[in-house]
Motif scaffolding. Structure first.
Motif, PDB file in Angstrom:
ATOM      1  N   LEU A 118     122.441 135.256  21.637  1.00  0.00           N
ATOM      2  CA  LEU A 118     122.325 136.276  20.428  1.00  0.00           C
ATOM      3  C   LEU A 118     123.386 137.410  20.575  1.00  0.00           C
ATOM      4  CD1 LEU A 118     118.589 136.766  19.742  1.00  0.00           C
ATOM      5  CD2 LEU A 118     120.009 135.063  18.731  1.00  0.00           C
ATOM      6  N   ARG A 119     124.093 137.729  19.259  1.00  0.00           N
ATOM      7  CA  ARG A 119     124.991 138.796  19.170  1.00  0.00           C
ATOM      8  C   ARG A 119     124.451 139.978  18.633  1.00  0.00           C
ATOM      9  NH1 ARG A 119     130.128 138.306  19.944  1.00  0.00           N
ATOM     10  NH2 ARG A 119     129.937 136.001  19.432  1.00  0.00           N
ATOM     11  N   CYS A 120     124.487 141.318  19.311  1.00  0.00           N
ATOM     12  CA  CYS A 120     123.962 142.529  18.659  1.00  0.00           C
ATOM     13  C   CYS A 120     124.594 142.588  17.543  1.00  0.00           C
ATOM     14  CB  CYS A 120     124.359 143.634  19.491  1.00  0.00           C
ATOM     15  SG  CYS A 120     123.465 143.431  21.160  1.00  0.00           S
ATOM     16  N   ALA A 121     123.701 143.078  16.374  1.00  0.00           N
ATOM     17  CA  ALA A 121     124.319 143.603  15.147  1.00  0.00           C
ATOM     18  C   ALA A 121     123.773 144.996  14.840  1.00  0.00           C
ATOM     19  CB  ALA A 121     123.609 142.599  14.021  1.00  0.00           C
ATOM     20  N   PRO A 122     124.540 145.630  13.995  1.00  0.00           N
ATOM     21  CA  PRO A 122     124.110 146.763  13.544  1.00  0.00           C
ATOM     22  C   PRO A 122     122.780 146.983  12.962  1.00  0.00           C
ATOM     23  CG  PRO A 122     126.265 146.461  12.373  1.00  0.00           C
ATOM     24  CD  PRO A 122     125.690 145.114  13.180  1.00  0.00           C
ATOM     25  N   VAL A 123     122.114 148.348  13.257  1.00  0.00           N
ATOM     26  CA  VAL A 123     120.678 148.517  12.634  1.00  0.00           C
ATOM     27  C   VAL A 123     120.986 149.398  11.680  1.00  0.00           C
ATOM     28  CG1 VAL A 123     118.226 148.908  13.405  1.00  0.00           C
ATOM     29  CG2 VAL A 123     119.582 147.562  14.702  1.00  0.00           C
ATOM     30  N   VAL A 124     120.067 149.440  10.691  1.00  0.00           N
ATOM     31  CA  VAL A 124     120.301 150.615   9.605  1.00  0.00           C
ATOM     32  C   VAL A 124     119.052 151.309   9.657  1.00  0.00           C
ATOM     33  CG1 VAL A 124     120.584 151.353   7.166  1.00  0.00           C
ATOM     34  CG2 VAL A 124     121.818 149.422   8.067  1.00  0.00           C
ATOM     35  N   MET A 125     119.259 152.579   9.723  1.00  0.00           N
ATOM     36  CA  MET A 125     118.008 153.477   9.834  1.00  0.00           C
ATOM     37  C   MET A 125     117.291 153.509   8.598  1.00  0.00           C
ATOM     38  SD  MET A 125     119.195 156.688  12.224  1.00  0.00           S
ATOM     39  CE  MET A 125     117.928 157.883  11.977  1.00  0.00           C
ATOM     40  N   GLU A 126     116.032 153.510   8.299  1.00  0.00           N
ATOM     41  CA  GLU A 126     115.269 153.242   7.234  1.00  0.00           C
ATOM     42  C   GLU A 126     115.427 154.503   5.959  1.00  0.00           C
ATOM     43  OE1 GLU A 126     110.897 152.221   5.524  1.00  0.00           O
ATOM     44  OE2 GLU A 126     111.284 152.496   7.624  1.00  0.00           O
ATOM     45  N   TYR A 127     115.300 155.663   6.889  1.00  0.00           N
ATOM     46  CA  TYR A 127     115.131 156.756   5.913  1.00  0.00           C
ATOM     47  C   TYR A 127     116.621 157.590   5.810  1.00  0.00           C
ATOM     48  CZ  TYR A 127     110.288 156.226   6.579  1.00  0.00           C
ATOM     49  OH  TYR A 127     108.956 155.914   6.712  1.00  0.00           O
ATOM     50  N   ALA A 128     117.363 157.360   6.696  1.00  0.00           N
ATOM     51  CA  ALA A 128     118.765 158.071   6.478  1.00  0.00           C
ATOM     52  C   ALA A 128     119.595 157.159   5.739  1.00  0.00           C
ATOM     53  CB  ALA A 128     119.093 158.497   7.772  1.00  0.00           C
ATOM     54  N   CYS A 161     115.482 126.228  13.788  1.00  0.00           N
ATOM     55  CA  CYS A 161     116.550 126.865  13.220  1.00  0.00           C
ATOM     56  C   CYS A 161     117.596 127.703  14.523  1.00  0.00           C
ATOM     57  CB  CYS A 161     116.196 128.118  12.413  1.00  0.00           C
ATOM     58  SG  CYS A 161     115.394 127.353  10.751  1.00  0.00           S
ATOM     59  N   LEU A 162     116.662 127.780  15.526  1.00  0.00           N
ATOM     60  CA  LEU A 162     117.121 128.570  16.727  1.00  0.00           C
ATOM     61  C   LEU A 162     118.183 127.504  17.488  1.00  0.00           C
ATOM     62  CD1 LEU A 162     114.554 130.883  18.125  1.00  0.00           C
ATOM     63  CD2 LEU A 162     116.363 131.526  16.800  1.00  0.00           C
ATOM     64  N   ASN A 163     118.163 126.345  17.222  1.00  0.00           N
ATOM     65  CA  ASN A 163     119.006 125.424  18.068  1.00  0.00           C
ATOM     66  C   ASN A 163     120.320 125.686  18.149  1.00  0.00           C
ATOM     67  OD1 ASN A 163     116.807 123.681  18.727  1.00  0.00           O
ATOM     68  ND2 ASN A 163     117.022 122.492  16.978  1.00  0.00           N
ATOM     69  N   LYS A 164     121.017 126.307  16.965  1.00  0.00           N
ATOM     70  CA  LYS A 164     122.369 126.508  17.056  1.00  0.00           C
ATOM     71  C   LYS A 164     122.860 127.724  18.118  1.00  0.00           C
ATOM     72  CE  LYS A 164     122.463 129.569  12.992  1.00  0.00           C
ATOM     73  NZ  LYS A 164     123.225 129.695  11.813  1.00  0.00           N
ATOM     74  N   PHE A 165     121.668 128.527  18.499  1.00  0.00           N
ATOM     75  CA  PHE A 165     121.785 129.495  19.505  1.00  0.00           C
ATOM     76  C   PHE A 165     121.279 129.165  20.817  1.00  0.00           C
ATOM     77  CE2 PHE A 165     120.740 131.479  15.348  1.00  0.00           C
ATOM     78  CZ  PHE A 165     122.079 132.390  15.272  1.00  0.00           C
ATOM     79  N   ALA A 166     120.783 127.984  21.021  1.00  0.00           N
ATOM     80  CA  ALA A 166     120.280 127.448  22.559  1.00  0.00           C
ATOM     81  C   ALA A 166     121.419 127.456  23.624  1.00  0.00           C
ATOM     82  CB  ALA A 166     119.458 126.046  22.156  1.00  0.00           C
ATOM     83  N   VAL A 167     121.266 127.866  24.635  1.00  0.00           N
ATOM     84  CA  VAL A 167     121.715 127.751  25.842  1.00  0.00           C
ATOM     85  C   VAL A 167     121.410 126.571  26.485  1.00  0.00           C
ATOM     86  CG1 VAL A 167     122.297 128.978  28.040  1.00  0.00           C
ATOM     87  CG2 VAL A 167     121.755 130.379  25.925  1.00  0.00           C
ATOM     88  N   ASP A 168     122.478 125.818  26.896  1.00  0.00           N
ATOM     89  CA  ASP A 168     122.424 124.683  27.805  1.00  0.00           C
ATOM     90  C   ASP A 168     122.144 125.341  29.321  1.00  0.00           C
ATOM     91  OD1 ASP A 168     122.440 122.535  29.223  1.00  0.00           O
ATOM     92  OD2 ASP A 168     124.597 121.910  28.760  1.00  0.00           O
ATOM     93  N   GLN A 169     120.967 124.889  29.841  1.00  0.00           N
ATOM     94  CA  GLN A 169     120.595 125.594  31.107  1.00  0.00           C
ATOM     95  C   GLN A 169     121.247 124.942  32.455  1.00  0.00           C
ATOM     96  OE1 GLN A 169     118.111 127.923  31.633  1.00  0.00           O
ATOM     97  NE2 GLN A 169     117.558 128.002  29.452  1.00  0.00           N
ATOM     98  N   SER A 170     121.759 123.736  32.117  1.00  0.00           N
ATOM     99  CA  SER A 170     122.573 123.049  33.237  1.00  0.00           C
ATOM    100  C   SER A 170     123.865 123.691  33.503  1.00  0.00           C
ATOM    101  CB  SER A 170     122.836 121.631  32.935  1.00  0.00           C
ATOM    102  OG  SER A 170     123.782 121.308  31.656  1.00  0.00           O
ATOM    103  N   GLN A 171     124.419 124.484  32.650  1.00  0.00           N
ATOM    104  CA  GLN A 171     125.827 125.161  32.550  1.00  0.00           C
ATOM    105  C   GLN A 171     125.475 126.512  33.163  1.00  0.00           C
ATOM    106  OE1 GLN A 171     127.565 125.210  28.682  1.00  0.00           O
ATOM    107  NE2 GLN A 171     127.890 122.797  28.727  1.00  0.00           N
ATOM    108  N   MET A 172     124.257 127.217  33.510  1.00  0.00           N
ATOM    109  CA  MET A 172     124.030 128.501  33.873  1.00  0.00           C
ATOM    110  C   MET A 172     123.997 128.345  35.595  1.00  0.00           C
ATOM    111  SD  MET A 172     121.483 129.938  31.069  1.00  0.00           S
ATOM    112  CE  MET A 172     121.848 131.758  31.509  1.00  0.00           C
TER     113      MET A 172
END
Length: 172
Positions: A118-128, A161-172
């Motif tokens: 997964l890639r980090c994405a910005p988080v928006v503070m709810e109140y500010a 739906c997570l299949n496109k993010f799956a890591v191939d364990q044999s390549q680790m």
């Protein structure tokens, strides 16, 4: 005489208000309990926990795809410490959790697991309405954990739906 009538009517109003407030407290408490139960055990909800809230944004496309396929299911996203998330997964208060790949997972409970990038994405503070930007743009390996449950079709489709993010364990 007017003082007595005023005293009696004021006392009656206070007594009526007291009983009315007690009824309101009971109603609000019952309503709160029903909402908490619906959130915890609701059939039409998917509860997902992240140890790092920045990871949730990396699944925005997955949430969108899932929402189009299951418009009747509401997605609730939670964040917490790894031990809290594991405990909530064990007690079925969360359906899926995402933890760092090196997390020590209890062996006493059987989990289904999938490694995802997964890639980090910005988080928006709810109140500010203030965005918090991640420093790293690299993909980070996370473990998606879930338990078998009676709601498995709801969970299974999200895991699919997570299949496109799956890591191939044999390549680790």
């Amino acid at each position: 005489m007017q003082d007595v009538i005023l005293l009696v009517s004021t006392s009656a109003i206070f007594i009526f208000g007291y009983f009315l407030m007690n009824k309101l407290d009971v109603f609000l408490e019952n309503n709160w309990n029903r909402q908490e139960t619906a959130l915890t055990y609701g059939e039409n909800s998917l509860r997902i926990g992240f140890s790092n809230p920045f990871m949730a944004g990396g699944l925005a496309d997955t949430f969108e795809t899932y929402g189009k396929q299951h418009p009747d299911v509401s997605i609730h996203i939670f964040s917490g410490e790894e031990s809290e998330l594991c405990r909530e997964l064990e007690t079925h208060k969360l359906d899926i959790i995402f933890l760092p790949e090196n997390t020590d997972i209890s062996k006493k409970t059987h989990y289904n697991a999938r490694m995802v990038l997964l890639r980090c994405a910005p988080v928006v503070m709810e109140y500010a309405d203030f965005p918090i930007e991640p420093i790293t743009q690299n993909q980070i390996t996370q473990i998606a954990l879930w338990r078998d449950s009676k709601k498995s079709p709801v969970i299974d489709f999200f895991i699919g739906c997570l299949n496109k993010f799956a890591v191939d364990q044999s390549q680790m």
